[in-house]
Scaffold this motif. Structure first.
Motif, PDB file in Angstrom:
ATOM      1  N   PHE A  46     -20.004 -12.066 -37.754  1.00  0.00           N
ATOM      2  CA  PHE A  46     -20.834 -11.496 -38.815  1.00  0.00           C
ATOM      3  C   PHE A  46     -22.128 -12.279 -39.008  1.00  0.00           C
ATOM      4  CE2 PHE A  46     -16.441 -10.254 -39.779  1.00  0.00           C
ATOM      5  CZ  PHE A  46     -16.593  -8.882 -39.720  1.00  0.00           C
ATOM      6  N   ARG A  47     -22.303 -13.343 -38.231  1.00  0.00           N
ATOM      7  CA  ARG A  47     -23.589 -14.026 -38.230  1.00  0.00           C
ATOM      8  C   ARG A  47     -24.615 -13.184 -37.476  1.00  0.00           C
ATOM      9  NH1 ARG A  47     -23.500 -19.759 -38.935  1.00  0.00           N
ATOM     10  NH2 ARG A  47     -22.255 -20.111 -40.818  1.00  0.00           N
ATOM     11  N   HIS A  48     -24.141 -12.350 -36.559  1.00  0.00           N
ATOM     12  CA  HIS A  48     -25.031 -11.564 -35.701  1.00  0.00           C
ATOM     13  C   HIS A  48     -25.166 -10.124 -36.179  1.00  0.00           C
ATOM     14  CE1 HIS A  48     -24.584 -15.041 -33.156  1.00  0.00           C
ATOM     15  NE2 HIS A  48     -23.287 -14.839 -33.072  1.00  0.00           N
ATOM     16  N   GLN A  49     -24.118  -9.578 -36.759  1.00  0.00           N
ATOM     17  CA  GLN A  49     -24.187  -8.217 -37.285  1.00  0.00           C
ATOM     18  C   GLN A  49     -23.693  -8.224 -38.722  1.00  0.00           C
ATOM     19  OE1 GLN A  49     -21.974  -5.261 -35.118  1.00  0.00           O
ATOM     20  NE2 GLN A  49     -22.687  -3.570 -36.392  1.00  0.00           N
ATOM     21  N   ARG A  50     -24.588  -7.875 -39.625  1.00  0.00           N
ATOM     22  CA  ARG A  50     -24.258  -7.941 -41.055  1.00  0.00           C
ATOM     23  C   ARG A  50     -24.214  -6.563 -41.717  1.00  0.00           C
ATOM     24  NH1 ARG A  50     -24.996 -13.131 -43.242  1.00  0.00           N
ATOM     25  NH2 ARG A  50     -25.935 -14.620 -41.815  1.00  0.00           N
ATOM     26  N   SER A  51     -24.600  -5.525 -41.002  1.00  0.00           N
ATOM     27  CA  SER A  51     -24.670  -4.190 -41.595  1.00  0.00           C
ATOM     28  C   SER A  51     -23.807  -3.223 -40.797  1.00  0.00           C
ATOM     29  CB  SER A  51     -26.117  -3.699 -41.621  1.00  0.00           C
ATOM     30  OG  SER A  51     -26.213  -2.429 -42.236  1.00  0.00           O
ATOM     31  N   PHE A  52     -23.016  -2.413 -41.512  1.00  0.00           N
ATOM     32  CA  PHE A  52     -22.115  -1.457 -40.871  1.00  0.00           C
ATOM     33  C   PHE A  52     -22.235  -0.117 -41.598  1.00  0.00           C
ATOM     34  CE2 PHE A  52     -20.526  -5.684 -40.249  1.00  0.00           C
ATOM     35  CZ  PHE A  52     -20.160  -5.711 -38.906  1.00  0.00           C
ATOM     36  N   LYS A  53     -22.449   0.924 -40.812  1.00  0.00           N
ATOM     37  CA  LYS A  53     -22.697   2.244 -41.403  1.00  0.00           C
ATOM     38  C   LYS A  53     -21.820   3.282 -40.719  1.00  0.00           C
ATOM     39  CE  LYS A  53     -26.530   5.364 -42.533  1.00  0.00           C
ATOM     40  NZ  LYS A  53     -28.000   5.585 -42.435  1.00  0.00           N
ATOM     41  N   ALA A  54     -21.195   4.131 -41.531  1.00  0.00           N
ATOM     42  CA  ALA A  54     -20.375   5.220 -40.996  1.00  0.00           C
ATOM     43  C   ALA A  54     -21.236   6.466 -40.789  1.00  0.00           C
ATOM     44  CB  ALA A  54     -19.211   5.520 -41.933  1.00  0.00           C
ATOM     45  N   GLN A  55     -20.692   7.421 -40.070  1.00  0.00           N
ATOM     46  CA  GLN A  55     -21.443   8.617 -39.688  1.00  0.00           C
ATOM     47  C   GLN A  55     -21.537   9.613 -40.846  1.00  0.00           C
ATOM     48  OE1 GLN A  55     -19.609  11.140 -36.645  1.00  0.00           O
ATOM     49  NE2 GLN A  55     -21.520  11.034 -35.494  1.00  0.00           N
ATOM     50  N   ARG A  56     -22.669  10.290 -40.895  1.00  0.00           N
ATOM     51  CA  ARG A  56     -22.887  11.318 -41.917  1.00  0.00           C
ATOM     52  C   ARG A  56     -22.099  12.574 -41.571  1.00  0.00           C
ATOM     53  NH1 ARG A  56     -26.028  15.743 -43.020  1.00  0.00           N
ATOM     54  NH2 ARG A  56     -27.026  15.820 -45.090  1.00  0.00           N
ATOM     55  N   GLY A  57     -21.674  13.314 -42.598  1.00  0.00           N
ATOM     56  CA  GLY A  57     -21.011  14.587 -42.380  1.00  0.00           C
ATOM     57  C   GLY A  57     -22.003  15.646 -41.922  1.00  0.00           C
ATOM     58  N   GLN A  58     -21.529  16.573 -41.112  1.00  0.00           N
ATOM     59  CA  GLN A  58     -22.407  17.640 -40.608  1.00  0.00           C
ATOM     60  C   GLN A  58     -22.637  18.689 -41.697  1.00  0.00           C
ATOM     61  OE1 GLN A  58     -20.681  19.812 -37.363  1.00  0.00           O
ATOM     62  NE2 GLN A  58     -22.661  20.415 -36.516  1.00  0.00           N
ATOM     63  N   ASN A  59     -23.815  19.280 -41.703  1.00  0.00           N
ATOM     64  CA  ASN A  59     -24.097  20.340 -42.672  1.00  0.00           C
ATOM     65  C   ASN A  59     -23.249  21.576 -42.370  1.00  0.00           C
ATOM     66  OD1 ASN A  59     -26.052  18.784 -43.890  1.00  0.00           O
ATOM     67  ND2 ASN A  59     -27.738  19.653 -42.697  1.00  0.00           N
ATOM     68  N   GLY A  60     -22.982  22.363 -43.442  1.00  0.00           N
ATOM     69  CA  GLY A  60     -22.255  23.614 -43.263  1.00  0.00           C
ATOM     70  C   GLY A  60     -23.099  24.621 -42.478  1.00  0.00           C
ATOM     71  N   MET A  61     -22.453  25.646 -41.958  1.00  0.00           N
ATOM     72  CA  MET A  61     -23.154  26.649 -41.148  1.00  0.00           C
ATOM     73  C   MET A  61     -22.724  28.050 -41.574  1.00  0.00           C
ATOM     74  SD  MET A  61     -22.648  24.647 -37.534  1.00  0.00           S
ATOM     75  CE  MET A  61     -21.086  23.987 -38.093  1.00  0.00           C
TER      76      MET A  61
END
Length: 357
Positions: free
Chosen positions: A59-74
Motif C-alpha cells: 500500500f506504499r505503492h498503491q493507495r487508491s482502489f475503485k470498483a466498477q460503475r454500474g451500466q446504464n439501463g437500456m
C-alpha cells in the motif's frame, strides 16, 4: 521484505447506472408504452484476509482502489449490468478504521475473511416504473446513486501466541533465534529490531506455537517515545507475554526498575495487558559467575514480589531456553483442555444456538 504495519488508503465504490427513458417502437405498434430498464448496481470494495501476506508494504505503492460503475439501463426493459467488485488483499490481523470518524470498521483474523468497506451505489429506475393511469408515456427516470467513498487506516497486529517484551538490547532477538528458525538481526546496540519478527517454535508433532519478537520498549513508549505505540499494539493479540530482562545490564541499571518501567508503559497503553499471563525471563546469565547467577536472580524476583513463573536463561548459549518453551507448550495445552471442558459443560441448546450464529 521490509515490514510495514500501517497504511492509509482510499476506497471508492462504483456508482449505480442511470435508469433509461425509452418507449416501445415496433411495426404496427407506433405508440407503445415505456420500456426503459433500470441501471445496474455499482461494484463494491472488499478487503480480503490473505495468509500469504505478512506486511502492508504494497500500500506504499498503491493507495487508491475503485470498483466498477454500474451500466446504464437500456430500452426493451433491459437492465444495466452490475459493476464488478474490487477485492483488496490484506494480511491476516489487519484492523480497519474509518479515518473520518475514527470508528473501527472491522478486524480480519482468518484467511479468506471478507470485509465490505465501500458499498456500491444502487441503479436508477427506468421510466417503466413511472407509468400510471394518468401518465401513459412518462419521460422520467432516476439516476444511479453514488458509491461510498472512504479513507481507511489499516493497522496490522501480529497474530502470535507469545510476545517477547523488554528493553532494547535485552536479548529478545537472540532468544527467538535460539528457540526457532527465525533469524532476526542481532547486535550489541539498542533498537537492533526495528520491525517485529515472527518465529515458530516446534517441540514435536502437533506441538508448536508462534512467538513474536517485539521491538524494545523504553520509558514513554505509550506516549510515542522511541518506537512508541507503533509496536505496543502487537502484544495485544498474544495469549502469553515473556518479559525478558538483562540480569546484569552493562550500564549498571537496576533490572527491577526496568521491569517496573515496562509495566508502566503497558498500563498506560492498555491496563488489560497487565492482567495477561506474563512470565519473567532473566537473560544473559552467562555474564555472571556460575555460583552467583541463582542468587542474583532470586534477589530480583524477591524485590519484584514476582508470583508468576520465572526463568534464568542464557539465550546466546541456549542455556535453559528450551525449558522455557516446554513450559509455554504445557501452558497452551492446559488452556486448550480448559476450553474443551468448558464446551462439554455447556447446555446442548447453547451449543446449538452458537452453531446457528
Amino acid at each position: 521484505m521490509k515490514f510495514v504495519d500501517e497504511a492509509v488508503i482510499k476506497v471508492q465504490a462504483g456508482d449505480g447506472g442511470n435508469g433509461c427513458i425509452s418507449f416501445r417502437r415496433e411495426k404496427f405498434i407506433p405508440f407503445g408504452g415505456p420500456d426503459g430498464g433500470d441501471g445496474g448496481f455499482g461494484g463494491s470494495v472488499w478487503l480480503v484476509a490473505d495468509e500469504g501476506l505478512n506486511t502492508l508494504i504494497d500500500f506504499r505503492h498503491q493507495r487508491s482502489f475503485k470498483a466498477q460503475r454500474g451500466q446504464n439501463g437500456m430500452g426493451s426493459q433491459m437492465y444495466g449490468k452490475g459493476g464488478e467488485d474490487t477485492m483488496v488483499r490484506v494480511p491476516i490481523g489487519t484492523v480497519v478504521t474509518n479515518v473520518d470518524t475514527d470508528e473501527i470498521i472491522g478486524d480480519l483474523t482468518q484467511h479468506g475473511q471478507r470485509l465490505l468497506v465501500a458499498q456500491g451505489g444502487k441503479g436508477g429506475l427506468g421510466n417503466i416504473h413511472f407509468k400510471s393511469s394518468v401518465n401513459r408515456a412518462p419521460r422520467k427516470s432516476t439516476p444511479g446513486t453514488p458509491g461510498d467513498v472512504r479513507e481507511l487506516k489499516l493497522e496490522l497486529k501480529l497474530l502470535a501466541d507469545v510476545g517477547l517484551l523488554g528493553f532494547p538490547n535485552a536479548g529478545k532477538s537472540t532468544f527467538i533465534r535460539a528457540v526457532s528458525a527465525a533469524t532476526p538481526r542481532v547486535a550489541d546496540y539498542p533498537f537492533t529490531t526495528l520491525h517485529p519478527n515472527l518465529g515458530v517454535v516446534s517441540l514435536g508433532t502437533d506441538q508448536s506455537f508462534v512467538i513474536a519478537d517485539i521491538p524494545g520498549l523504553i520509558e514513554g513508549a505509550a506516549d510515542g517515545a522511541g518506537l512508541g505505540i507503533q509496536f505496543l499494539r502487537h502484544v495485544s493479540r498474544t495469549s502469553l507475554l515473556l518479559h525478558l530482562v538483562d540480569i546484569a545490564p552493562i550500564d549498571g541499571a537496576d533490572p527491577v526498575e526496568q521491569v517496573r518501567a515496562i509495566e508502566q508503559e503497558l498500563a498506560k497503553f492498555d491496563p488489560e495487558l497487565l492482567e495477561r499471563p506474563r512470565w519473567l525471563v532473566l537473560n544473559k546469565a552467562d555474564v555472571l559467575p556460575e555460583d552467583e547467577r541463582q542468587k542474583v536472580a532470586e534477589d530480583i524476583v524477591a524485590r519484584l514480589g514476582w508470583t508468576q513463573p520465572w526463568f534464568l536463561v542464557s539465550a546466546i548459549a541456549r542455556d535453559n531456553t528450551m525449558a522455557v518453551c516446554q513450559q509455554v507448550q504445557r501452558f497452551f495445552e492446559a488452556q486448550r483442555e480448559a476450553r474443551r471442558e468448558s464446551a462439554d459443560e455447556m447446555p446442548a441448546n447453547d451449543v446449538r444456538l452458537r452453531g446457528d450464529a
